[in-house]
Scaffold this motif. Sequence first.
Motif, PDB file in Angstrom:
ATOM      1  N   UNK A   1       0.620  -1.014   0.014  1.00  0.00           N
ATOM      2  CA  UNK A   1       0.244  -0.126   0.006  1.00  0.00           C
ATOM      3  C   UNK A   1       0.851   1.387   0.064  1.00  0.00           C
ATOM      4  N   UNK A   2       0.098   2.284  -1.116  1.00  0.00           N
ATOM      5  CA  UNK A   2       0.857   3.966  -0.530  1.00  0.00           C
ATOM      6  C   UNK A   2      -0.322   4.182  -0.004  1.00  0.00           C
ATOM      7  N   UNK A   3       0.224   5.384   0.297  1.00  0.00           N
ATOM      8  CA  UNK A   3       0.194   5.884   2.318  1.00  0.00           C
ATOM      9  C   UNK A   3      -0.331   8.097   0.871  1.00  0.00           C
ATOM     10  N   UNK A   4      -1.469   8.609   1.314  1.00  0.00           N
ATOM     11  CA  UNK A   4      -0.708   9.169   0.602  1.00  0.00           C
ATOM     12  C   UNK A   4      -1.165  10.623   1.397  1.00  0.00           C
ATOM     13  N   UNK A   5      -1.000  12.072   1.434  1.00  0.00           N
ATOM     14  CA  UNK A   5      -1.499  12.596   2.129  1.00  0.00           C
ATOM     15  C   UNK A   5      -1.714  14.190   1.242  1.00  0.00           C
ATOM     16  N   UNK A   6      -2.669  14.867   1.427  1.00  0.00           N
ATOM     17  CA  UNK A   6      -2.856  16.561   0.488  1.00  0.00           C
ATOM     18  C   UNK A   6      -2.823  17.462   1.402  1.00  0.00           C
ATOM     19  N   UNK A   7      -2.356  18.448   0.894  1.00  0.00           N
ATOM     20  CA  UNK A   7      -1.980  19.930   1.352  1.00  0.00           C
ATOM     21  C   UNK A   7      -2.225  20.733   0.368  1.00  0.00           C
ATOM     22  N   UNK A   8      -3.110  21.517   1.192  1.00  0.00           N
ATOM     23  CA  UNK A   8      -3.752  22.769   0.143  1.00  0.00           C
ATOM     24  C   UNK A   8      -3.503  23.887   0.421  1.00  0.00           C
ATOM     25  N   UNK A   9      -3.266  25.229   0.154  1.00  0.00           N
ATOM     26  CA  UNK A   9      -2.242  26.596   0.392  1.00  0.00           C
ATOM     27  C   UNK A   9      -2.833  27.627  -0.917  1.00  0.00           C
ATOM     28  N   UNK A  10      -3.727  28.474  -0.554  1.00  0.00           N
ATOM     29  CA  UNK A  10      -3.842  29.412  -1.781  1.00  0.00           C
ATOM     30  C   UNK A  10      -2.263  30.168  -2.315  1.00  0.00           C
ATOM     31  N   UNK A  11      -2.723  30.321  -3.147  1.00  0.00           N
ATOM     32  CA  UNK A  11      -2.034  30.601  -4.387  1.00  0.00           C
ATOM     33  C   UNK A  11      -1.366  31.538  -5.380  1.00  0.00           C
ATOM     34  N   UNK A  12      -3.013  31.979  -5.611  1.00  0.00           N
ATOM     35  CA  UNK A  12      -4.003  33.435  -6.287  1.00  0.00           C
ATOM     36  C   UNK A  12      -5.144  33.393  -7.083  1.00  0.00           C
ATOM     37  N   UNK A  13      -5.032  34.270  -6.932  1.00  0.00           N
ATOM     38  CA  UNK A  13      -7.011  34.954  -7.367  1.00  0.00           C
ATOM     39  C   UNK A  13      -6.733  35.031  -9.056  1.00  0.00           C
TER      40      UNK A  13
ATOM     41  N   UNK B   1       4.317   5.732   1.898  1.00  0.00           N
ATOM     42  CA  UNK B   1       3.577   4.523   1.494  1.00  0.00           C
ATOM     43  C   UNK B   1       5.146   4.131   0.688  1.00  0.00           C
ATOM     44  N   UNK B   2       4.803   3.049  -0.220  1.00  0.00           N
ATOM     45  CA  UNK B   2       5.417   2.244  -0.946  1.00  0.00           C
ATOM     46  C   UNK B   2       5.126   2.871  -1.882  1.00  0.00           C
ATOM     47  N   UNK B   3       6.001   2.332  -3.625  1.00  0.00           N
ATOM     48  CA  UNK B   3       5.637   3.250  -4.404  1.00  0.00           C
ATOM     49  C   UNK B   3       4.425   2.695  -4.808  1.00  0.00           C
ATOM     50  N   UNK B   4       4.033   3.743  -5.929  1.00  0.00           N
ATOM     51  CA  UNK B   4       2.442   3.654  -6.410  1.00  0.00           C
ATOM     52  C   UNK B   4       2.544   3.928  -8.032  1.00  0.00           C
ATOM     53  N   UNK B   5       1.221   3.650  -8.470  1.00  0.00           N
ATOM     54  CA  UNK B   5       1.829   3.441 -10.665  1.00  0.00           C
ATOM     55  C   UNK B   5       0.379   3.807 -10.839  1.00  0.00           C
ATOM     56  N   UNK B   6       0.465   5.228 -12.020  1.00  0.00           N
ATOM     57  CA  UNK B   6      -0.536   5.614 -12.423  1.00  0.00           C
ATOM     58  C   UNK B   6      -1.934   6.339 -11.719  1.00  0.00           C
ATOM     59  N   UNK B   7      -1.415   7.400 -10.794  1.00  0.00           N
ATOM     60  CA  UNK B   7      -2.239   7.844  -9.744  1.00  0.00           C
ATOM     61  C   UNK B   7      -2.748   9.212 -10.128  1.00  0.00           C
ATOM     62  N   UNK B   8      -4.079   8.475 -10.395  1.00  0.00           N
ATOM     63  CA  UNK B   8      -5.300   9.654 -10.157  1.00  0.00           C
ATOM     64  C   UNK B   8      -5.719  10.338  -9.387  1.00  0.00           C
TER      65      UNK B   8
ATOM     66  N   UNK C   1       7.067   7.955  -6.475  1.00  0.00           N
ATOM     67  CA  UNK C   1       7.627   6.866  -5.520  1.00  0.00           C
ATOM     68  C   UNK C   1       7.226   6.833  -4.228  1.00  0.00           C
ATOM     69  N   UNK C   2       7.882   6.009  -3.563  1.00  0.00           N
ATOM     70  CA  UNK C   2       7.793   6.178  -2.548  1.00  0.00           C
ATOM     71  C   UNK C   2       8.632   7.657  -2.245  1.00  0.00           C
ATOM     72  N   UNK C   3       7.661   8.917  -0.617  1.00  0.00           N
ATOM     73  CA  UNK C   3       8.699   9.518  -0.145  1.00  0.00           C
ATOM     74  C   UNK C   3       8.430  10.306  -1.313  1.00  0.00           C
ATOM     75  N   UNK C   4       8.005  10.442  -2.247  1.00  0.00           N
ATOM     76  CA  UNK C   4       8.240  11.653  -2.552  1.00  0.00           C
ATOM     77  C   UNK C   4       6.223  12.228  -3.197  1.00  0.00           C
ATOM     78  N   UNK C   5       6.561  13.093  -4.448  1.00  0.00           N
ATOM     79  CA  UNK C   5       5.383  13.576  -3.769  1.00  0.00           C
ATOM     80  C   UNK C   5       5.021  14.510  -5.099  1.00  0.00           C
ATOM     81  N   UNK C   6       3.923  15.159  -5.698  1.00  0.00           N
ATOM     82  CA  UNK C   6       3.674  15.891  -7.152  1.00  0.00           C
ATOM     83  C   UNK C   6       2.777  16.886  -6.831  1.00  0.00           C
ATOM     84  N   UNK C   7       2.939  18.658  -7.425  1.00  0.00           N
ATOM     85  CA  UNK C   7       1.572  19.697  -7.120  1.00  0.00           C
ATOM     86  C   UNK C   7       0.877  19.901  -8.011  1.00  0.00           C
ATOM     87  N   UNK C   8      -0.189  20.125  -8.086  1.00  0.00           N
ATOM     88  CA  UNK C   8      -0.843  20.159  -9.136  1.00  0.00           C
ATOM     89  C   UNK C   8      -1.938  21.673  -8.470  1.00  0.00           C
TER      90      UNK C   8
END
Length: 300
Positions: A174-186, A202-209, A228-235
């Motif tokens: 299993x992977x284990x995800x956390x989501x954090x949100x902060x104000x960016x702009x208007x 958590x562990x490595x994850x593939x084809x993440x949606x 991958x484990x201990x990695x992150x993506x921003x959007x």
Amino acid sequence: MTELWKPVGGVFTKEPPVLPDAGYPLSTVSIVILVAVIFTAALVFRIARQSKQPEWRLRQHMLDIGVFSTLIYIIVITVLVWGRISTLLVMPLNEFGDFVAGIFGPVAFLWLVLGYFQQGDELRLSTKALEDQADELKRSVEHQATLADATLKQIEVQQQALQLQLEDRDKTLLASFNIEMNFKLLSEQEQVVFSARLTNTGNDSFRVYVDFDADMTVGNRYFFGDIKSTSHREFDVIFLESEEGVEGLCYVSYEDARGNIRRESFSCRYKPTDSQPWIEKIRSVPLAPPYFVRAESTPD
């Protein structure tokens, strides 16, 4: 002139008086008694020798009693009629039949009584055998029931062990995800844009949606590929305008190292009066080890 006979009583007769039967000689009677005593002693000795066995009963010797009694009776009758055998030859048939019936009647009655007792013993033994079979069948059923209960318990233990193994295996996948949100702009359209970070602890994850419920954001699905484990993506996340705000669920779907599709759920809420959205992971019932989060399978 025919000679007259004068008995001692003084009465004259034309025929000689019939002398009374003197009976059997003492020796004959003694032999009969001796034979009877010998047979009786032999029977008593035989019964006494077997009476020491466990579960002994006198009825077990009905055959012996019948045989010895019949032999003694035959010997006595033989001695009694031996000197009168000649009279049997001149008896009328009806008298001979009465004689035979009188001779063998006691023997027949004796064997009838002995047969009655013998049949009762056989019925008693048959009843006991049936009761023993019923008890044995009852014990067999109870034993089978005990074995069935033990088998069911063993199956339950094996299922629990298998469940723990599967959970341990899932933990390693299993992977284990956390989501954090902060104000960016208007934005130019006066839409509030938030910068979101998706982190895999958590562990490595593939084809993440990442999917949001409808009527929550502009663009409901985000694709990130492998994380991958201990990695992150921003959007960037843009919530739809609403005076009352928006509230719903956010889903993170991915494939583990074995190709199983997993999903984690997050509760998300945003109001215009809030400085930033509120988002929290929805946890399932704690498993072993404690507070272990089970990933949910996504529908095809």
